[in-house]
Motif scaffolding. Structure first.
Motif, PDB file in Angstrom:
ATOM      1  N   UNK A  24      42.875 -83.519  11.484  1.00  0.00           N
ATOM      2  CA  UNK A  24      42.152 -82.460  12.180  1.00  0.00           C
ATOM      3  C   UNK A  24      42.019 -81.204  11.339  1.00  0.00           C
ATOM      4  N   UNK A  25      43.089 -80.815  10.649  1.00  0.00           N
ATOM      5  CA  UNK A  25      43.049 -79.643   9.772  1.00  0.00           C
ATOM      6  C   UNK A  25      42.131 -79.894   8.576  1.00  0.00           C
ATOM      7  N   UNK A  26      42.217 -81.063   8.004  1.00  0.00           N
ATOM      8  CA  UNK A  26      41.381 -81.406   6.843  1.00  0.00           C
ATOM      9  C   UNK A  26      39.898 -81.293   7.183  1.00  0.00           C
ATOM     10  N   UNK A  27      39.535 -81.739   8.375  1.00  0.00           N
ATOM     11  CA  UNK A  27      38.124 -81.717   8.772  1.00  0.00           C
ATOM     12  C   UNK A  27      37.582 -80.301   8.945  1.00  0.00           C
ATOM     13  N   UNK A  28      38.451 -79.301   9.054  1.00  0.00           N
ATOM     14  CA  UNK A  28      38.000 -77.913   9.202  1.00  0.00           C
ATOM     15  C   UNK A  28      37.511 -77.326   7.881  1.00  0.00           C
ATOM     16  N   UNK A  29      38.067 -77.797   6.772  1.00  0.00           N
ATOM     17  CA  UNK A  29      37.612 -77.320   5.461  1.00  0.00           C
ATOM     18  C   UNK A  29      37.967 -78.393   4.432  1.00  0.00           C
TER      19      UNK A  29
ATOM     20  N   UNK B  64      36.756 -79.341   1.478  1.00  0.00           N
ATOM     21  CA  UNK B  64      36.750 -79.125   0.030  1.00  0.00           C
ATOM     22  C   UNK B  64      37.871 -78.205  -0.445  1.00  0.00           C
ATOM     23  N   UNK B  65      38.163 -77.148   0.303  1.00  0.00           N
ATOM     24  CA  UNK B  65      39.144 -76.159  -0.149  1.00  0.00           C
ATOM     25  C   UNK B  65      40.434 -76.176   0.670  1.00  0.00           C
ATOM     26  N   UNK B  66      40.427 -76.810   1.825  1.00  0.00           N
ATOM     27  CA  UNK B  66      41.607 -76.801   2.680  1.00  0.00           C
ATOM     28  C   UNK B  66      41.747 -75.475   3.418  1.00  0.00           C
ATOM     29  N   UNK B  67      42.799 -75.360   4.216  1.00  0.00           N
ATOM     30  CA  UNK B  67      43.034 -74.155   5.017  1.00  0.00           C
ATOM     31  C   UNK B  67      44.057 -73.216   4.382  1.00  0.00           C
ATOM     32  N   UNK B  68      44.363 -73.440   3.099  1.00  0.00           N
ATOM     33  CA  UNK B  68      45.313 -72.567   2.414  1.00  0.00           C
ATOM     34  C   UNK B  68      46.690 -73.182   2.358  1.00  0.00           C
ATOM     35  N   UNK B  69      47.426 -72.884   1.310  1.00  0.00           N
ATOM     36  CA  UNK B  69      48.759 -73.447   1.115  1.00  0.00           C
ATOM     37  C   UNK B  69      49.661 -73.122   2.313  1.00  0.00           C
ATOM     38  N   UNK B  70      50.374 -74.140   2.787  1.00  0.00           N
ATOM     39  CA  UNK B  70      51.298 -73.947   3.903  1.00  0.00           C
ATOM     40  C   UNK B  70      50.683 -74.123   5.274  1.00  0.00           C
ATOM     41  N   UNK B  71      49.387 -74.430   5.353  1.00  0.00           N
ATOM     42  CA  UNK B  71      48.711 -74.522   6.651  1.00  0.00           C
ATOM     43  C   UNK B  71      49.301 -75.616   7.528  1.00  0.00           C
ATOM     44  N   UNK B  72      49.545 -76.790   6.950  1.00  0.00           N
ATOM     45  CA  UNK B  72      50.065 -77.910   7.738  1.00  0.00           C
ATOM     46  C   UNK B  72      51.457 -77.585   8.274  1.00  0.00           C
ATOM     47  N   UNK B  73      52.255 -76.908   7.462  1.00  0.00           N
ATOM     48  CA  UNK B  73      53.607 -76.555   7.908  1.00  0.00           C
ATOM     49  C   UNK B  73      53.551 -75.537   9.040  1.00  0.00           C
ATOM     50  N   UNK B  74      52.691 -74.559   8.911  1.00  0.00           N
ATOM     51  CA  UNK B  74      52.562 -73.524   9.952  1.00  0.00           C
ATOM     52  C   UNK B  74      52.126 -74.141  11.275  1.00  0.00           C
ATOM     53  N   UNK B  75      51.116 -74.996  11.229  1.00  0.00           N
ATOM     54  CA  UNK B  75      50.595 -75.587  12.460  1.00  0.00           C
ATOM     55  C   UNK B  75      51.634 -76.482  13.131  1.00  0.00           C
ATOM     56  N   UNK B  76      52.293 -77.330  12.341  1.00  0.00           N
ATOM     57  CA  UNK B  76      53.293 -78.245  12.920  1.00  0.00           C
ATOM     58  C   UNK B  76      54.511 -77.489  13.443  1.00  0.00           C
ATOM     59  N   UNK B  77      54.887 -76.423  12.741  1.00  0.00           N
ATOM     60  CA  UNK B  77      56.109 -75.716  13.140  1.00  0.00           C
ATOM     61  C   UNK B  77      55.874 -74.731  14.273  1.00  0.00           C
TER      62      UNK B  77
ATOM     63  N   UNK C 213      45.484 -82.503   1.380  1.00  0.00           N
ATOM     64  CA  UNK C 213      44.143 -82.440   1.962  1.00  0.00           C
ATOM     65  C   UNK C 213      44.064 -81.342   3.021  1.00  0.00           C
ATOM     66  N   UNK C 214      45.117 -81.172   3.813  1.00  0.00           N
ATOM     67  CA  UNK C 214      45.127 -80.123   4.842  1.00  0.00           C
ATOM     68  C   UNK C 214      45.188 -78.742   4.208  1.00  0.00           C
ATOM     69  N   UNK C 215      46.077 -78.573   3.234  1.00  0.00           N
ATOM     70  CA  UNK C 215      46.306 -77.255   2.636  1.00  0.00           C
ATOM     71  C   UNK C 215      45.270 -76.872   1.587  1.00  0.00           C
ATOM     72  N   UNK C 216      44.930 -77.817   0.704  1.00  0.00           N
ATOM     73  CA  UNK C 216      44.133 -77.483  -0.480  1.00  0.00           C
ATOM     74  C   UNK C 216      42.844 -78.287  -0.595  1.00  0.00           C
ATOM     75  N   UNK C 217      42.585 -79.171   0.344  1.00  0.00           N
ATOM     76  CA  UNK C 217      41.332 -79.894   0.366  1.00  0.00           C
ATOM     77  C   UNK C 217      41.173 -80.910  -0.750  1.00  0.00           C
ATOM     78  N   UNK C 218      39.960 -81.408  -0.883  1.00  0.00           N
ATOM     79  CA  UNK C 218      39.665 -82.434  -1.896  1.00  0.00           C
ATOM     80  C   UNK C 218      39.852 -81.887  -3.304  1.00  0.00           C
ATOM     81  N   UNK C 219      39.462 -80.618  -3.508  1.00  0.00           N
ATOM     82  CA  UNK C 219      39.608 -80.020  -4.848  1.00  0.00           C
ATOM     83  C   UNK C 219      41.088 -79.934  -5.222  1.00  0.00           C
TER      84      UNK C 219
END
Length: 393
Positions: free
Chosen positions: A272-277, A279-292, A310-316
């Motif tokens: 779900x987070x990956x699909x939001x962005x 190519x670039x992701x939602x920024x480092x630590x995004x998956x940890x913030x959301x889960x925690x 993929x969640x934090x930094x995307x495909x790039x």
């Protein structure tokens, strides 16, 4: 072991490095002091001999870190991203100590192997002394933390590095073979599922890759399947502990293993987070913030590098991080005719890191992964330098 032990300043610093970053818990005063200490050492080493910084390993670390820092600018959770980025920066700076300070010649390299070999035993002893361990022969039982997983993981790597160390020697040192038994013992009492998988990978790939004879290879593959079937029956009957049994039953459709179920839930969050962005992701630590903080999961990460990146930094970010792994893979494939036994085992280690990406979170602030990647990179350089050590069948 060796009758004479000589410790140089480099070896002493190596011991400090591995103890502070692989045994001492992150966030303690000792680990924080070590980060500052090694950051200073790296800074002055770069001034004294900046040419050592210019290699593929260091270049990859710097590019990856710069991308992580830039991700703060578009991060969905800015403050948390800044904190996470600073952690990655410290990890990168300290990791630069490996090519700059710790491995400058063959003797340093051999000492590094030895420390990796004894590391799980040291960690086990440290764990028994400084933590309340209810059962020293079943570290998972009533454990208040998950250090037992690290002990098992280190033991799996130690198992492989015993093989690497012996492959480099003209005469086999039987004293180091004892660590095969010690490592297997530590893996069993840790009940680390990952470690059982890693040992299986080591044994299976080594058996297959060492053979260039088609008939031998087919027989080895058949033997592997027989061993896997036996292992399956052993695990299913609970002889390796309830944890392994529950995991196996989960894969068969019995969703009783909490770890397995949790990973499946977090898989949906990551996608779900990956699909939001993408190519670039939602920024480092995004998956940890959301889960925690958003979902309140007890495990704040999905334990899967591919999904986390993929969640934090995307495909790039994925391309940048695993680009170095792929570069190393190409080096081995291109120079396969030059392989000796040691090269083969490092290739197995590289494959393990690709598989490990599905099982742990190593890209964020893990100090062991850069160590292993540099040792693999160092090994690929020998393929270009030596044409005489061809793998014998």
């Amino acid at each position: 072991m060796d009758s004479k032990i000589k410790i140089s300043i480099t070896n002493f610093i190596t011991v400090i490095y591995l103890f502070c970053f692989l045994i001492i818990s992150n966030g303690t005063y000792i680990s924080t002091a070590a980060k500052i200490f090694f950051s200073i050492l790296v800074f002055f080493s770069m001034i004294i001999n900046y040419k050592k910084v210019f290699n593929a390993f260091s270049l990859w670390l710097v590019i990856y870190t710069l991308f992580v820092l830039s991700s703060v600018s578009w991060a969905l959770y800015g403050e948390f991203a800044r904190q996470s980025a600073s952690t990655v920066v410290y990890t990168t700076i300290c990791s630069l100590a490996i090519p700059l300070l710790l491995i400058n010649n063959k003797k340093d390299l051999e000492f590094f192997y030895k420390i990796i070999i004894v590391l799980p035993l040291i960690y086990y002893i440290y764990y028994l002394i400084f933590y309340d361990v209810p059962n020293i022969f079943d570290l998972r039982q009533d454990a208040s933390n998950q250090i037992y997983n690290n002990i098992g993981l280190y033991a799996a790597y130690s198992f492989l590095f015993v093989m690497i160390y012996q492959a480099e020697r003209e005469k086999r040192n039987i004293y180091y073979d004892v660590f095969f038994v010690i490592d297997l013992f530590l893996i069993i009492i840790s009940q680390s599922r990952k470690s059982f998988i890693y040992i299986g990978i080591i044994v299976i790939l080594s058996m297959i890759l060492e053979s260039k004879n088609v008939l031998k290879t087919l027989l080895r593959i058949l033997l592997v399947f027989v061993l896997l079937f036996i292992a399956y029956q052993v695990v299913k009957n609970g002889l390796f502990g309830d944890s392994m049994k529950e995991l196996l039953l989960s894969f068969e459709g019995d969703a009783s293993d909490s770890s397995y179920v949790g990973r499946m839930n977090q898989f949906d969050i990551s996608i779900g987070l990956f699909n939001q962005n993408r190519f670039l992701g939602l920024g480092i630590g995004a998956i940890e913030y959301v889960c925690r903080f958003v979902h309140g999961q007890s495990a704040p990460i999905v334990d899967n590098d591919y999904l986390d990146i993929l969640s934090d930094l995307g495909i790039i970010g994925m391309v940048i991080y695993y680009g170095f792994h792929i570069y190393l893979l190409i080096q081995y494939i291109y120079n396969k005719k030059k392989w000796n036994k040691k090269n083969l085992l490092f290739f197995v280690l590289l494959i393990m890191l690709f598989i490990q990406g599905f099982l742990i979170r190593g890209y964020f602030n893990n100090y062991y992964i850069p160590i292993l990647l540099y040792l693999i990179y160092y090994d690929t350089k020998t393929l270009k330098q030596d044409d005489s050590t061809i793998l014998e069948t």
